[in-house]
Design an enzyme around this catalytic site. Structure first.
Site, PDB file in Angstrom:
ATOM      1  N   LEU A 230     -87.967-121.937  57.437  1.00 56.12           N
ATOM      2  CA  LEU A 230     -87.298-120.956  58.305  1.00 56.12           C
ATOM      3  C   LEU A 230     -87.695-119.520  57.979  1.00 56.12           C
ATOM      4  CD1 LEU A 230     -83.786-122.663  58.306  1.00 56.12           C
ATOM      5  CD2 LEU A 230     -85.543-122.827  60.079  1.00 56.12           C
ATOM      6  N   HIS A 231     -89.019-119.316  57.838  1.00 57.57           N
ATOM      7  CA  HIS A 231     -89.526-117.977  57.538  1.00 57.57           C
ATOM      8  C   HIS A 231     -90.577-117.522  58.554  1.00 57.57           C
ATOM      9  CE1 HIS A 231     -88.530-119.151  53.102  1.00 57.57           C
ATOM     10  NE2 HIS A 231     -87.443-118.812  53.785  1.00 57.57           N
ATOM     11  N   PRO A 232     -90.324-117.647  59.873  1.00 57.71           N
ATOM     12  CA  PRO A 232     -91.318-117.186  60.853  1.00 57.71           C
ATOM     13  C   PRO A 232     -91.490-115.675  60.759  1.00 57.71           C
ATOM     14  CG  PRO A 232     -89.237-117.643  61.946  1.00 57.71           C
ATOM     15  CD  PRO A 232     -89.087-118.124  60.524  1.00 57.71           C
TER      16      PRO A 232
ATOM     17  N   ASP B 116     -95.516-118.904  58.639  1.00 60.06           N
ATOM     18  CA  ASP B 116     -94.252-119.526  58.244  1.00 60.06           C
ATOM     19  C   ASP B 116     -94.495-120.269  56.933  1.00 60.06           C
ATOM     20  OD1 ASP B 116     -91.551-120.328  58.479  1.00 60.06           O
ATOM     21  OD2 ASP B 116     -92.098-122.174  59.499  1.00 60.06           O
ATOM     22  N   HIS B 117     -93.439-120.770  56.346  1.00 57.57           N
ATOM     23  CA  HIS B 117     -93.524-121.657  55.183  1.00 57.57           C
ATOM     24  C   HIS B 117     -93.042-123.049  55.583  1.00 57.57           C
ATOM     25  CE1 HIS B 117     -92.968-117.847  52.544  1.00 57.57           C
ATOM     26  NE2 HIS B 117     -94.250-118.130  52.678  1.00 57.57           N
TER      27      HIS B 117
END
Length: 547
Positions: A468-470, A294-295
């Site tokens: 919100l980059h899983p 994630d980020h």
């Protein structure tokens, strides 16, 4: 009824697959979406500037939380995921970032992944795009379903920020999705004529009339059913009822959280762990739910000395006027997604391509819509892009309605902590340049009291949020921990079951992940249908040469 294809998840990838697979009238296609419809009248979905409202709402958002993060003061980090047709593309920030071409060279370096290099991915990026700002650019498409606008950046704060980046030693770039990603400039966005263009609106709604396409919302898949090692049906929860629906091919498009969750509930995953939570294993595949990436990001916020930010538009009394202007004319502050420009930079000379992404906003606000007191402001969203921290998604029980345990392990590695300190120092370096002087009213968050490496890390632990980059929890590959076959997107060891979404990434890309998800879906559609893949396009792209 038995379907040729059952698509589990009507989100970003699921919408694209539904369009492409149902183009042949011989294919009976069913889309099962657990969330609600994306009603045409729903202003919170379709107004770009309303993006903060769905997040945290039980009507639009699954409202996940991580387990206590051991390197983040044991905080539970909130994770929004779209609970609506279109998935997270119906509630995201509408930012269109392909990632760096070297991301895909990194993918292709893994065994069996040679057809996922940039040359093989570029034709699919072009296929899905209609780039309105630069349609003749050889890096862009001009006839795809997803229309891309480029932010107008009317606020003088954007030009000041880009000039400040140049003064700090970073380049400008006219298009971060073209020849050169590294640098600062305008961003593309999924907004068309002042309205959000989600995957559902771009791919699904235009073909809903097809007789061979069925879309069912509020239909949560509990698990995949097997005969031996062949997937043959899904068990679906609709309200208080459960039903079994048969399919020749089942394609999981639930994203990096729900795809591994469904696999584990279905008996595909680490066999010993599945037994410990009451699941009878169908196939031992230890990589399911592993490799979570994630980020993490923070907002570096400044007060603005001049009244040129968008802060006044946050006032409650202005909302009816903003809403009316958008509703009747699709114009005004309601028509922007705010994230109109930013850039990519390297925080050190050890990295081959940018490890930092900046989103610049001409106002100071958090994702949940709250704003600091004090009037006009601006901010940058900043964070490392390819951290080596790894986490996991694991079901807690055999109950499909119980949310899985998410463990991201943010800030757990030396590299991650080092790049976080560098990220904040680079942001401050840019924002303190001469070009910002006429606007710079002083840093309000984290503030000048946060200056040492340790103080910066302590602040990130306290203030950091997910971007919100899983991704990467059912990754493509051929080794023992891989889950998905790179050539077919089939789940290793079983038949009739595939995954197509962010879970199949081997590594997270260095930007927002919506564009790569759509590219994967377009490429997967050809692989699933047995079509000859689009020919690779070898176009030179920018590579940093170390001094």
């Amino acid at each position: 009824m038995s379907y040729d294809f059952i698509i589990v998840g009507g989100g970003s990838a699921g919408s694209a697959l539904a369009n492409r697979l149902s183009a042949d009238p011989k294919n009976e296609v069913l889309v099962l979406e657990a969330g609600r419809p994306d009603y045409w009248w729903d202003v919170f979905i379709h107004m770009p500037a309303a993006l903060a409202f769905p997040i945290g709402s039980k009507f639009y958002d699954w409202k996940y939380e991580s387990e206590p993060e051991p390197f983040m003061n044991n905080r539970k980090i909130y994770h929004a995921r779209g609970k609506v047709l279109g998935g997270s593309s119906s509630i995201n920030g509408m930012i269109w970032q392909r990632g760096n071409p070297l991301d895909y060279e990194r993918w292709a370096a893994d065994p069996g992944m040679e057809n996922w290099d940039y040359a093989h991915c570029l034709p699919y990026f072009k296929k899905l795009e209609n780039c309105l700002a630069d349609p003749t650019n050889p890096f862009h498409g001009d006839s795809g379903p997803l229309k891309l606008e480029r932010g107008p950046m009317k606020s003088p704060l954007f030009e000041a920020f880009f000039t400040a980046a140049e003064e700090a030693g970073y380049a400008r770039t006219p298009d971060v999705n073209s020849f050169r990603q590294e640098g600062f400039g305008p961003f593309d966005r999924n907004v068309y004529r002042g309205r959000r263009l989600s995957a559902a609106r771009a791919y699904l709604h235009p073909v809903m009339h097809r007789k061979n396409l069925t879309v069912k919302t509020r239909s949560q898949v509990a698990k995949v059913l097997f005969e031996g090692k062949r997937a043959v049906a899904v068990e679906v929860i609709r309200g208080k009822k459960r039903e079994i629906i048969a399919g020749k091919e089942i394609i999981l498009c639930g994203g990096a959280i729900n795809t591994p969750q469904i696999l584990q509930l279905s008996g595909v995953g680490d066999a010993e762990y599945l037994k410990s939570v009451g699941i009878e294993p169908v196939h031992h595949l230890p990589g399911v739910g592993a490799n979570l990436q994630d980020h993490l990001e923070v907002y570096v916020q400044y007060k603005c000395k001049k009244p040129v930010s968008m802060q006044p538009n946050l006032k409650m009394w202005k909302r009816p006027f903003i809403g009316a202007n958008w509703l009747f004319f699709r114009k005004g502050p309601g028509a922007t997604n705010h994230f109109e420009g930013g850039g990519f930079a390297r925080s050190n000379e050890d990295v081959a391509y940018p490890n930092l992404m900046f989103h610049f906003l001409p106002l100071a606000i958090r994702y949940d819509g709250t704003a600091p007191a004090g009037g006009h402001g601006y901010q940058v969203h900043i964070g490392p892009m390819y951290s080596d921290a790894r986490g996991s998604v694991r079901i807690k029980s055999a109950d499909p309605l119980e949310k899985p345990a998410l463990q991201f392990n943010y800030l757990s590695t030396d590299q991650d902590r080092r790049e976080w300190v560098e990220a904040i120092r680079v942001a401050r370096k840019i924002l303190s340049q001469h070009a910002m002087d006429e606007y710079n009213g002083g840093e309000s968050s984290p503030g000048p009291a946060v200056s040492t490496d340790q103080e910066i890390l302590d602040w990130v632990r306290k203030d950091g949020e997910t971007a919100l980059h899983p991704s990467c929890t059912a990754r493509m590959g051929t080794d023992a921990m891989a889950v998905t076959d790179p050539k077919t997107l089939r789940i290793h060891g079983v038949e009739g079951l595939r995954a197509v979404d962010a879970s199949v990434f081997p590594y997270v890309t260095n930007g927002n992940i919506y564009a790569p998800v759509m590219m994967v879906a377009e490429k997967a559609a050809d692989l699933i249908l047995g079509k000859t893949p689009l020919a690779p396009e070898t176009i030179p792209f920018y590579r940093h040469i170390k001094a």
